[in-house]
Every structure is written in C-alpha cells, then in structure tokens.
Design a protein around this motif. Structure first.
Motif, PDB file in Angstrom:
ATOM      1  N   LYS A 406      65.662  34.905 -15.088  1.00 19.69           N
ATOM      2  CA  LYS A 406      65.315  36.257 -14.650  1.00 19.69           C
ATOM      3  C   LYS A 406      63.872  36.424 -14.194  1.00 19.69           C
ATOM      4  O   LYS A 406      63.541  37.405 -13.523  1.00 19.69           O
ATOM      5  N   VAL A 407      62.979  35.508 -14.583  1.00 18.21           N
ATOM      6  CA  VAL A 407      61.584  35.624 -14.143  1.00 18.21           C
ATOM      7  C   VAL A 407      61.182  34.430 -13.281  1.00 18.21           C
ATOM      8  O   VAL A 407      59.994  34.142 -13.110  1.00 18.21           O
ATOM      9  N   LEU A 408      62.145  33.742 -12.717  1.00 17.72           N
ATOM     10  CA  LEU A 408      61.886  32.565 -11.887  1.00 17.72           C
ATOM     11  C   LEU A 408      61.026  32.932 -10.679  1.00 17.72           C
ATOM     12  O   LEU A 408      61.305  33.916  -9.980  1.00 17.72           O
ATOM     13  N   LYS A 409      59.979  32.146 -10.448  1.00 21.24           N
ATOM     14  CA  LYS A 409      59.114  32.344  -9.287  1.00 21.24           C
ATOM     15  C   LYS A 409      59.394  31.327  -8.180  1.00 21.24           C
ATOM     16  O   LYS A 409      59.313  31.644  -6.993  1.00 21.24           O
ATOM     17  N   LYS A 410      59.711  30.099  -8.596  1.00 25.47           N
ATOM     18  CA  LYS A 410      59.882  29.045  -7.589  1.00 25.47           C
ATOM     19  C   LYS A 410      60.874  28.012  -8.089  1.00 25.47           C
ATOM     20  O   LYS A 410      60.833  27.603  -9.251  1.00 25.47           O
ATOM     21  N   MET A 411      61.763  27.574  -7.183  1.00 29.29           N
ATOM     22  CA  MET A 411      62.681  26.480  -7.481  1.00 29.29           C
ATOM     23  C   MET A 411      62.607  25.488  -6.332  1.00 29.29           C
ATOM     24  O   MET A 411      62.770  25.842  -5.167  1.00 29.29           O
ATOM     25  N   VAL A 412      62.309  24.231  -6.690  1.00 30.29           N
ATOM     26  CA  VAL A 412      62.096  23.182  -5.688  1.00 30.29           C
ATOM     27  C   VAL A 412      63.233  22.175  -5.792  1.00 30.29           C
ATOM     28  O   VAL A 412      63.583  21.723  -6.885  1.00 30.29           O
ATOM     29  N   PHE A 413      63.795  21.809  -4.632  1.00 28.50           N
ATOM     30  CA  PHE A 413      64.848  20.807  -4.562  1.00 28.50           C
ATOM     31  C   PHE A 413      64.310  19.596  -3.811  1.00 28.50           C
ATOM     32  O   PHE A 413      63.958  19.701  -2.629  1.00 28.50           O
ATOM     33  N   GLY A 414      64.220  18.449  -4.485  1.00 27.26           N
ATOM     34  CA  GLY A 414      63.813  17.216  -3.826  1.00 27.26           C
ATOM     35  C   GLY A 414      65.053  16.433  -3.455  1.00 27.26           C
ATOM     36  O   GLY A 414      65.852  16.065  -4.319  1.00 27.26           O
ATOM     37  N   SER A 415      65.229  16.187  -2.174  1.00 28.37           N
ATOM     38  CA  SER A 415      66.482  15.586  -1.710  1.00 28.37           C
ATOM     39  C   SER A 415      66.210  14.450  -0.747  1.00 28.37           C
ATOM     40  O   SER A 415      65.269  14.491   0.048  1.00 28.37           O
ATOM     41  N   ASP A 416      67.067  13.403  -0.812  1.00 23.30           N
ATOM     42  CA  ASP A 416      67.032  12.339   0.183  1.00 23.30           C
ATOM     43  C   ASP A 416      67.834  12.717   1.420  1.00 23.30           C
ATOM     44  O   ASP A 416      67.854  11.983   2.408  1.00 23.30           O
ATOM     45  N   ASN A 417      68.539  13.853   1.364  1.00 20.66           N
ATOM     46  CA  ASN A 417      69.305  14.349   2.503  1.00 20.66           C
ATOM     47  C   ASN A 417      68.348  14.754   3.624  1.00 20.66           C
ATOM     48  O   ASN A 417      67.183  15.087   3.381  1.00 20.66           O
ATOM     49  N   ASN A 418      68.842  14.759   4.850  1.00 21.37           N
ATOM     50  CA  ASN A 418      67.962  15.110   5.969  1.00 21.37           C
ATOM     51  C   ASN A 418      67.687  16.606   6.058  1.00 21.37           C
ATOM     52  O   ASN A 418      66.900  17.050   6.884  1.00 21.37           O
TER      53      ASN A 418
END
Length: 474
Positions: A406-418
């Motif tokens: 509920k207080v999330l500021k940032k979510m980062v996804f590191g992917s090998d996908n293009n």
C-alpha cells in the motif's frame, strides 16, 4: 540574436587564462596562481595528499619543483604493487625493492595483490621487515596460487604491524597454528580473509584479538567448520564459501555461523546464493538492519526463536522489527516462503528477489486484510525482482506486491527479455497495474546484464547503506 549577442559579450569579458569551462589554464597567470596556492600549503597537508595518491603519481611529485622534491620521502608511504605500478612480474620485484629502499618510512598502506611466491619467500619476508613499513596502517597481502599442492604460508613478519593496523586484507595464504598467540590487533577495524586456510581455534583467537573490529569479510576460507561471533563492536559481516582456490580432498568448510552476541551488528550478508554456510543462528543482534542474500543454500536459519528450514518457516515466534533491507534468492519463485519472511520482518522497507523459474509452480496466495502483513500495509517502499521473465509464476509473484503493497514507491523488474513495446503492454495488463494498491508507485522494466545482485565481496561494499542497491536503483 539577443542570445548570440550575450554569448559574444560573455566571451569578450572572460578573463585571460581561463578555459571554456572556467578553469585556469596551466602556464597562464591564473594557472600559476592556482598552483602557487597549493604550493603554499603546509608540508603536513601536502604529505597527506601525496600518501593518498597512487604509488606512481605520488613518487612523480618529486619532479614538480624543488619545494616538492623531499615531500614524497617525508609523506607516509602508499605502496601498491598491483598493475597500476607494473604488470610485469620481474619489474614488480625490482620496483618494490627500490621503493622500500628509497623511502625511510613510516607507511600508510602496503598492497601485494597476487604476488607469486616461487622462491621469493625470503625476499617477501625482507620487504615486510623493511623500516619503510614502520607504523603501517593498511595491508593487502595476496599470493597468486600457481601450484595448489604447495603450502602458501603467511610470513610471520606480516604480523609485526599488528599494533598499528586499521585495515587488513589477506588472501590465498595459510595461517599456521603457531601464529595464534601473535594475533593481537588493537586498532584493526576492517578484516578480510579470502581463500585462506585458517583453523577454527586460530580464527577465534584472531577475532578475540580485534577489540575494535567493525567489518568482517570471510570469503571462501577453509579449515574452520564452526564460527561463534561475540563482538561488542562488529557492525558488518560478509560471508561466503565460494572459492577459486583448489582446496584438496574433503576440506573443512564453514558450515555453522552463530551470532551469539553482536549488539552493534547492522549487516549480515551471505554473499552468494547456494554457497552457505548451511546453518546460520542469530541469537542476539538488536540493531540488525540489512540481511541477505538468503537462499535454499542456507539449510537452517534461526532468528531468535523463529526458525526457517530452506526458507520455509517452521515457527514465527520472533518478529525482527529492526530489519529494513532483505535480499532473497528463490526457486519457483516461492511466494509462500517470501510471505513468511515478510511476516518475520514487519518494518521491511526494501525487498530484493532473485527469481528462478520452475515449471508447475503456482503462486496463488490470497491476501487476507483481516490478517494484515504490517510491512505491506505501512513500510515496504521498494521491490526489485531480478530474472523476471514475465511467465505465470513470476507474474503472480510480482502481482502480489502490485495489489497489496500500500505504500510502494518503486518496483523494478530486471529482465533478460528484450522488453519490446508489445511485451511491455502485455506485462502491464497481466500485472494489473491499473489496480495497484499504491497509486503513487512507479514500475520500471530494465534489461539487465546482471545475473545476480549479490553485493561485491569488497570490504567497502559491506559498508554501503544498501549494498544491493547500486546496480538496480540508480
């Protein structure tokens, strides 16, 4: 036209001797004045500057002027025999011998990263006994292993600096038992042992002889199977069994780490997934803030009276409210074990997840608002998911945080996908980002070349506020 006129006026009014960036030109009156101002600094200040320069640059200050000529010899010696000095083995021997004979001491730092032993034990011992190294404060001593069947003893002369050392980094060498009585380091604050053979009683004796130690790195050592930590000053521990040095048949590896009493410990960092130790017990660490990388390689993790077996909670009787940063390595990924860990750390602010896909894994975990998880309700502000493929198991994992943090500021996804536009649009839909629990949250997809966010096993990395953050959240 007005801008062109203003620019022309500025160029005309710029003082002579100033370059395009506003810096004095060397050789100009302004440049000479700048050099003169440095030249007027006291010898003690100039000496401190010289001792912080790389070895070559420090020695070359002797040619700047007559005033500078004696300063290198008067400044505390900083001798780094690595490739910045020379990459040629024979020249390395000549240069080190020459510098140690020319400089009267004292010394600030002596680094021998990857010295080849061969028939040079007596020469290396002679270097360490040199008067130029009197009062040494930092040592970096690593052999280069050429024949793993041979012993690589640490010269006892390396321990003559024990009364003055503040930083010590030893690698690819053997601590014989007979040196244990000499291991008294009253000023030592940072200690790193990498691929070192050290027996259990010797290691305990070493740590007992470091009354002000703040940072400890144990990376790929052998000879000690169980380590108990009792330290009133230790703030950071990094540990790994990963070792590039061949250790012979059936080496004794560190399997049990027990933090019995560490009132100042802030960081406990198993550095590499699946590289142990198999058992970690934290009895008392009331200031622990950063924990990880936790993985199935840690068979048993005891945090007070809370027990995890291969990251599955067997009991959740102790809540650790001090932990703010947690890093996990999970196969599946396994949302059930992650949720158990979230319950154990109710004040968690940053969560890092290294995800490994497994066929058949289902992450259909229903969040019950009548049984809330405190960190999701009030504290968790950043989530990083590495090796995100956008398949059903990791989509379900990520969606759990999208819909419930509920207080999330940032979510980062590191992917090998293009990360094509079509793939991104599909992920936005599947993750239900329009229904996110925190309306102010940002979602960032990065094509990542990093296969892990295990923090680097350098002592200075152990001191970062968040050693997992540098690759992913800049």
């Amino acid at each position: 036209m007005e801008e062109d006129a203003a620019s022309t006026t500025a160029k005309k009014t710029k003082p002579d001797g100033i370059d395009g960036q506003g810096h004095p030109k060397i050789g100009s009156p302004a440049g000479d004045q700048s050099f003169d101002s440095i030249d007027r600094l006291p010898d003690e200040v100039l000496g401190s500057i010289i001792s912080l320069l790389p070895t070559k640059a420090g020695a070359r200050t002797q040619i700047l002027s007559r005033r500078w000529r004696p300063l290198w010899r008067a400044a505390p010696l900083n001798l780094d025999a690595g490739c910045d000095l020379t990459c040629q083995d024979r020249k390395q021997i000549l240069f080190v011998s020459k510098i140690l004979s020319d400089h009267p001491g004292p010394a600030r730092r002596f680094a021998l990263p990857g010295i080849r032993l061969r028939d040079r034990y007596a020469r290396i011992d002679g270097w360490l006994r040199s008067r130029a190294l009197t009062g040494l404060r930092e040592i970096d001593f690593h052999y280069e292993i050429e024949n793993p069947q041979l012993p690589y003893p640490l010269p006892p002369s390396a321990l003559r600096f024990a009364p003055t050392l503040c930083v010590a980094d030893f690698g690819n060498c053997d601590f014989p038992r007979e040196v244990a009585p000499l291991l008294k380091f009253p000023c030592l604050k940072q200690l790193s042992l990498r691929s070192v053979f050290v027996l259990e009683d010797v290691l305990h004796s070493l740590l007992c002889g470091c009354p002000v130690l703040e940072s400890l790195l144990l990376d790929g050592n052998f000879g000690c199977g169980c380590l108990r930590i009792n330290s009133p000053t230790l703030r950071s521990i990094g540990i790994s069994l990963f070792c590039l040095r061949e250790r012979g048949e059936n080496p004794i590896l560190l399997q049990v780490l027990i933090i019995e009493d560490a009132p100042c410990l802030e960081r406990l960092l198993p550095l590499y997934p699946d590289e142990g130790p198999a058992t970690i017990r934290v009895v008392r660490a009331p200031k622990l803030e950063i924990l990880g990388l936790l993985s199935d390689g840690i068979t048993r993790l005891d945090l007070g009276t809370t027990v995890f077996q291969k990251m599955i909670a067997l009991s959740l009787t102790t809540l650790i409210r001090t932990v703010k940063v947690l890093a996990l390595d999970t196969w599946g990924p396994n949302l059930d074990s992650i949720v158990d860990l979230l319950k154990c750390f109710p004040c968690l602010q940053k969560l890092y997840i290294m995800s490994h896909l497994q066929n058949g894994r289902k992450n259909k975990w229903s969040y019950n608002p009548l049984d809330p998880i405190e960190c999701l309700e009030s504290h968790l502000r950043q989530v990083v998911v590495m090796k995100y493929w956008g398949m059903r198991p990791d989509v379900d994992l990520a969606k759990f945080f999208v819909l419930n943090a509920k207080v999330l500021k940032k979510m980062v996804f590191g992917s090998d996908n293009n990360c094509s536009d079509k793939w991104m649009a599909n992920q936005y839909r599947r993750l239900q980002l329009d229904n996110r629990a925190s309306q102010g949250a940002r979602f960032i997809f990065k094509r990542s070349a990093y296969s892990t966010f295990a923090c680097n096993s350098h002592t200075h990395d152990l001191w970062k506020d968040d050693p997992f953050d540098s690759h992913f959240c800049r």
